[in-house]
Enzyme design. Sequence first.
Site, PDB file in Angstrom:
ATOM      1  N   GLY A  18       0.819  -1.202   0.000  1.00  0.00           N
ATOM      2  CA  GLY A  18       0.000   0.000   0.000  1.00  0.00           C
ATOM      3  C   GLY A  18       0.851   1.250   0.000  1.00  0.00           C
ATOM      4  N   PRO A  19       0.228   2.402  -0.213  1.00  0.00           N
ATOM      5  CA  PRO A  19       0.961   3.671  -0.245  1.00  0.00           C
ATOM      6  C   PRO A  19       1.576   3.990   1.115  1.00  0.00           C
ATOM      7  CG  PRO A  19      -1.284   3.902  -1.085  1.00  0.00           C
ATOM      8  CD  PRO A  19      -1.203   2.567  -0.436  1.00  0.00           C
ATOM      9  N   PRO A  20       2.503   4.957   1.143  1.00  0.00           N
ATOM     10  CA  PRO A  20       3.086   5.348   2.430  1.00  0.00           C
ATOM     11  C   PRO A  20       2.030   5.929   3.364  1.00  0.00           C
ATOM     12  CG  PRO A  20       4.389   6.196   0.585  1.00  0.00           C
ATOM     13  CD  PRO A  20       3.120   5.646   0.005  1.00  0.00           C
ATOM     14  N   VAL A  36      -0.251   4.416   5.372  1.00  0.00           N
ATOM     15  CA  VAL A  36      -1.562   3.788   5.561  1.00  0.00           C
ATOM     16  C   VAL A  36      -1.564   2.800   6.733  1.00  0.00           C
ATOM     17  CG1 VAL A  36      -2.268   4.057   3.165  1.00  0.00           C
ATOM     18  CG2 VAL A  36      -1.046   1.992   3.852  1.00  0.00           C
ATOM     19  N   GLY A  37      -0.412   2.628   7.414  1.00  0.00           N
ATOM     20  CA  GLY A  37      -0.396   1.806   8.618  1.00  0.00           C
ATOM     21  C   GLY A  37       0.135   0.402   8.452  1.00  0.00           C
ATOM     22  N   LYS A  38       1.021   0.174   7.471  1.00  0.00           N
ATOM     23  CA  LYS A  38       1.534  -1.182   7.254  1.00  0.00           C
ATOM     24  C   LYS A  38       2.432  -1.615   8.425  1.00  0.00           C
ATOM     25  CE  LYS A  38       3.438  -0.088   3.295  1.00  0.00           C
ATOM     26  NZ  LYS A  38       3.026   1.338   3.233  1.00  0.00           N
ATOM     27  N   SER A  47      -4.081   2.420 -18.534  1.00  0.00           N
ATOM     28  CA  SER A  47      -5.474   2.680 -18.175  1.00  0.00           C
ATOM     29  C   SER A  47      -5.982   4.048 -18.626  1.00  0.00           C
ATOM     30  CB  SER A  47      -5.661   2.532 -16.668  1.00  0.00           C
ATOM     31  OG  SER A  47      -4.838   3.432 -15.968  1.00  0.00           O
ATOM     32  N   LYS A  50      -8.455   4.390  -7.380  1.00  0.00           N
ATOM     33  CA  LYS A  50      -8.945   5.365  -8.359  1.00  0.00           C
ATOM     34  C   LYS A  50     -10.319   5.905  -7.944  1.00  0.00           C
ATOM     35  CE  LYS A  50      -6.381   3.270 -12.184  1.00  0.00           C
ATOM     36  NZ  LYS A  50      -6.441   2.514 -13.446  1.00  0.00           N
TER      37      LYS A  50
END
Length: 773
Positions: A353-355, A357-359, A676, A719
Amino acid sequence: MTKESIQLPLLPLRGLLVFPSMVLHIDAGRDKSVAALEKAKMEDKTIFLAAQKQVSVKEPGPSDVYPVGTVAYIKQMMTLPNGTIRILVEGLYRAEVNQFTDDDKMLAVDINELTDEHDDADEEEALKRSLLNQFERYINVSEKLTNETLAAVSDIQEPGRLADIVTSHLSLKIPDKENLLGMVNVKERLNHLLELLSNEKNVLDLEKQIGQRVKQSMEKTQKEYYLREQLKAIQTELGEKDGKSGDAEELREKIEASDMPGRVADAARKELARFEKVPQSSGESSIIQNYIEWLVALPWTVQTEDTFEIDRAEATLHEDHYGLEKVKERVLEYLSVRKLTQSIKGPILCLVGPPGVGKTSLAQSIARTINRHFVRMSLGGVRDEAEIRGHRRTYIGAMPGRIIQGMKKAETVNPVFLLDEVDKMASHFNGDPSSAMLEVLDPEQNNQFSDHYIEETYDLSNVMFITTANDAGSIPEPLRDRMELITISGYTEIEKLHIAKDHLLPKQLMENGLGKSDLQIREEALLKLIRMYTREAGVRGLERQLANLCRKAARIMISGEKKRVIVTEKKLEELLGKPLFRYGQMEEENQIGAATGLAYTTAGGDTLSIEVSHYPGKGKLTLTGKLGDVMQESAQAAFSYIRARAEELEIDPDFHDKYDIHIHVPEGATPKDGPSAGITMATALISALTGRVVKKEVGMTGEITLRGRVLPIGGLKEKSLSAHRAGLTTIIIPEDNAKDIEDIPTSVRDALTFIKVNHLDQVLTHALTEEKT
């Protein structure tokens, strides 16, 4: 004889004395010793070496050091992994201390050089020959010295230098060596050394006789005990009780008390035997000692007891994280399986996931939930295989790899081991670290993990490995195959609002010394902060802005302006300035030749405006906006499709001969790529060429073929979140992506209308109006 006084930094030596012409390694770790070495390094690299009177004194003063020592030149200096400084010195000349200086940082001395005094050259030559004969007999009965030593000593012509070199090879007490060092008269020095050498030879002869008498009757263990006791007695007589024998005994106790498997303990004992034989001044001595200490420090069998209580785990995850329902559900399933199977073998979880987000915090929560120690290792920028597998001990400064270092830090064999940024590893001529990670993350192999430094295999099968990545596509395929990807897409506005109120704001209030009543942020102000001062998938930027507000409030309170600060929408602009972003990026009115696409980035979803302009020319197609190869191909495919169906689309069939076409994708400095944007480009092109207006509230995503088919894309959830943030109300998506709508949060899903298409004609029906200009 003495020469003019000079000042030099002093390095006190424990259990060691250096003579002129000697070259040897010395390890220094005490603060004053390190300061003295740094001082010498900055000047002319000369330093005064003097022996301590008592080895046990840790912080020696002037009265604890012998007044006669050796001025030495520092040839090499390096810092070992344990912080100790190792130097290679060469003794230059004798010197006597006139005055000591102790400034609490280091010791310094004023010294006078002592030069050799000669009486009768013939008598000195005779004493020299006698000394060589005695030394040869001593070597014949000694097991520590070889004939090569005698050959090297025999080449020395100066009697005084010969006496110094021979003394350096004898196991004499420090006071005896100090006495010889202080003798400037060469004849007197040679005579005294001959007496000492004769006594040492007699001791060696006696030891040899004792050894031969008892050798036949001793068992292996009795022999080892005898030799150790004999060595202790000899070293006690030589004043080395607290030196190397103490270190060896301490290491032996650690080996016996450790939880090492039998094969590892045998290897450690073998290395300890080598350690006892190698001279303390040898560089190999500290290398062996460090190796044994690593073996002892590693956990081999110690482990914590798992507590797979699913109800407690669920409560912990909800307490630590708001939202992320599907991710939490997958983690709970993972823990449930572990409880039933009582085995750690299985897929490695990879949180993608993006930076922000709580990984990482999610992995910490898992460790806390199941009562395991937590260890984190960042792989960002790692490009050397030795970072994973360690360096071989033959290299200077060798250390174990970061996996083994992490296990030492964990202190148990079953921690939760987080491998952060697994997608940021890079290949290099030093090796491919991602290939080295294959063994670490394979449950079928990692029970025999091999580290080049440790050499003995280490069992990693009980470790719960969790990895994180920003972009799963950047993870090498063989490594990705060993992991189960769990996508953490990002947070909606509502989720960010709850996270800010329940987690981020209380944390920042505490860190900035504020109470709950000192700073209050109205909900509408918090929503404005989220919408207009941050634009991200995670919450790091939001936390920074909240920290900024806390600092502003602290400044206001300290200045005495107010006792507490209440932040409203209006007050927010006063404190943080004008908004950084415009909430909602959709066009303010319907446009011709401008369509809104939806893009996926490593920071989450984003909207993409695509503009098309045409003007008289000869059919040249210009693409700008720093587009990647795939995106340029999408533009070419859209252009070819329009040319092939120009009449059906009510476009002049000869438009490509009459007009030049320019496609631009702002922002021009940001690299963009991916398939896309195909239907978005085609829609903008057809709008520009037909004069039909594109609806401002419509966003779209999908890959286009030469026949107008719309192919599926990835990242629909991200998106959709970006479309919602931008204020769009309708999204056109490929029909094959209909199954992904369920992954979108309910609040976002209810606010958007999803139109599923499989051909460009359907896209045009919903994206373009009949209005023309």
